[in-house]
Design an enzyme around this catalytic site. Structure first.
Site, short mmCIF file in Angstrom:
data_model
loop_
_atom_site.label_atom_id
_atom_site.label_comp_id
_atom_site.label_asym_id
_atom_site.label_seq_id
_atom_site.Cartn_x
_atom_site.Cartn_y
_atom_site.Cartn_z
N ASP A 193 0.75 -1.15 -0.02
CA ASP A 193 0.20 0.07 0.00
C ASP A 193 0.77 1.20 0.08
O ASP A 193 2.01 1.36 0.59
CB ASP A 193 -0.86 0.03 1.34
CG ASP A 193 -1.97 1.03 1.18
OD1 ASP A 193 -2.11 1.55 0.03
OD2 ASP A 193 -2.58 1.48 2.31
N TRP B 159 2.51 7.96 -2.46
CA TRP B 159 3.93 8.44 -2.40
C TRP B 159 4.54 9.16 -3.83
O TRP B 159 4.96 10.14 -3.59
CB TRP B 159 4.74 6.95 -2.87
CG TRP B 159 6.13 7.13 -2.91
CD1 TRP B 159 7.38 6.87 -1.95
CD2 TRP B 159 6.92 7.13 -4.14
NE1 TRP B 159 8.50 7.15 -2.64
CE2 TRP B 159 8.45 7.12 -3.74
CE3 TRP B 159 6.85 7.18 -5.48
CZ2 TRP B 159 9.33 7.17 -4.86
CZ3 TRP B 159 7.54 7.29 -6.33
CH2 TRP B 159 9.12 7.60 -6.17
N HIS C 143 3.37 3.44 -8.81
CA HIS C 143 3.30 1.80 -8.93
C HIS C 143 4.45 1.35 -9.66
O HIS C 143 4.63 0.19 -9.50
CB HIS C 143 1.92 1.66 -10.03
CG HIS C 143 0.57 1.91 -9.35
ND1 HIS C 143 0.33 1.41 -7.92
CD2 HIS C 143 -0.27 2.73 -9.77
CE1 HIS C 143 -1.08 1.76 -7.74
NE2 HIS C 143 -1.22 2.76 -8.77
N SER D 234 -10.03 -7.21 -6.31
CA SER D 234 -11.47 -7.32 -7.05
C SER D 234 -11.70 -5.72 -6.97
O SER D 234 -12.61 -5.24 -7.92
CB SER D 234 -12.37 -8.08 -6.71
OG SER D 234 -12.50 -7.97 -5.23
N TRP E 105 -10.84 -2.56 -9.85
CA TRP E 105 -11.35 -2.06 -11.04
C TRP E 105 -12.17 -0.75 -10.97
O TRP E 105 -12.50 -0.06 -11.97
CB TRP E 105 -12.39 -3.19 -11.41
CG TRP E 105 -11.62 -4.37 -11.69
CD1 TRP E 105 -11.66 -5.59 -10.87
CD2 TRP E 105 -10.85 -4.82 -12.87
NE1 TRP E 105 -10.88 -6.71 -11.37
CE2 TRP E 105 -10.53 -6.16 -12.65
CE3 TRP E 105 -10.41 -4.15 -13.98
CZ2 TRP E 105 -9.66 -6.78 -13.64
CZ3 TRP E 105 -9.80 -4.59 -14.87
CH2 TRP E 105 -9.36 -6.19 -14.82
N LEU F 89 11.18 -20.89 -3.08
CA LEU F 89 10.09 -20.00 -2.70
C LEU F 89 9.14 -19.88 -3.61
O LEU F 89 8.92 -19.96 -4.76
CB LEU F 89 10.77 -18.36 -2.68
CG LEU F 89 9.79 -17.03 -2.51
CD1 LEU F 89 9.47 -17.36 -0.80
CD2 LEU F 89 10.25 -15.88 -2.87
N ARG G 216 -5.77 -1.74 8.35
CA ARG G 216 -6.91 -2.71 7.83
C ARG G 216 -6.33 -3.56 6.93
O ARG G 216 -5.40 -3.81 6.34
CB ARG G 216 -7.99 -1.77 7.33
CG ARG G 216 -7.49 -1.07 6.26
CD ARG G 216 -8.73 -0.04 5.38
NE ARG G 216 -8.22 0.58 4.48
CZ ARG G 216 -7.56 1.73 4.57
NH1 ARG G 216 -7.59 2.53 5.53
NH2 ARG G 216 -7.37 2.33 3.28
#
Length: 244
Positions: A17, A22, A34, A63, A66, A128, A191
């Site tokens: 997040d 940023w 991003h 979800s 979008w 991993l 959260r």
């Protein structure tokens, strides 16, 4: 008796997040956050391998995402394409297995194909497991599991009394993946945001006041150090004794 963790968590999940905030704080468009966040993905994978973590789950696209502006959604999808093309060979060479959870039906055909190819190529890797949550929502996942069980019961393949927690778990998208030991959320928000609601029942949660583009290996190690200090009781008292 349960007590402080003495070894690294087997499974770490991360809610990545703070990318847009940023970028805005630096006078940049949100998409730049991003893009910079993709570098943090590489750092997180590298840190997980170094620290002996076996599963790393990243909440890459929910979800609910979008609902964001079409330009931002397109940028995220293009970033996913770029990441898969650029990083897959290196991930495979490093022994990383790529797994995907979430509803792929809404993803573009070429992305679905790339994800299938990534999973097939890396299926035998064991260093991993990198689990990408794409178009994922925990309520969707639980709903899908319930529908499958109802269908099985209607078809006469399942008795209602046979439905228990273990059976529900087997019908989740994470059926072959252990529940997270540690959840990290960056950006200071506190959260869960519809992420792995079933699987996080006894997960330790660490909230970091750092935006995802600034997340590095030191932050990862700090979260693991905090995890090691936790007294994991799984619902039992820390002073519980076994009476013989």
């Amino acid at each position: 008796m349960p007590g402080p963790a003495s070894s690294p968590p087997v499974h770490v999940a991360i809610i990545m997040d703070g990318n847009r905030r940023w970028a805005r704080a630096r006078g940049m468009p949100g998409v730049m956050g991003h893009r910079r966040g993709a570098d943090s993905v590489r750092r997180a994978i590298r840190a997980a391998v170094k620290e002996g973590v076996r599963y790393l789950t990243l909440f890459a696209f929910s979800s609910e995402n979008w609902r964001r502006p079409a330009l931002e959604v397109n940028e995220l999808m293009n970033l996913l394409r770029f990441y898969l093309r650029k990083e897959l060979t290196e991930l495979h060479k490093e022994g990383v297995r790529v797994r995907v959870i979430g509803d792929r039906s809404r993803l573009a055909d070429d992305i679905r194909l790339m994800l299938n190819e990534a999973e097939a190529l890396t299926a035998g890797n064991t260093r991993l497991d990198l689990v990408l949550a794409l178009n994922y929502g925990a309520r969707w996942e639980i709903t899908q599991a319930v529908r499958q069980l109802v269908d099985a019961a209607k078809a006469g393949h399942l008795e209602a009394d046979a439905i228990d927690e273990a059976l529900i778990t087997k019908h989740l998208t994470t059926a072959e993946i252990p529940d997270p030991d540690l959840l990290i959320r960056t950006s200071g928000e506190q959260r869960i945001s519809n992420f792995l609601l079933w699987q996080l029942a006894y997960t330790e949660i660490v909230f970091l006041d750092v935006a995802w583009p600034d997340f590095d290996e030191d932050h990862f190690r700090a979260a693991l150090a905090e995890f090691a200090r936790r007294d994991r009781r799984f619902g039992a008292s820390s002073s519980a004794q076994v009476v013989g």
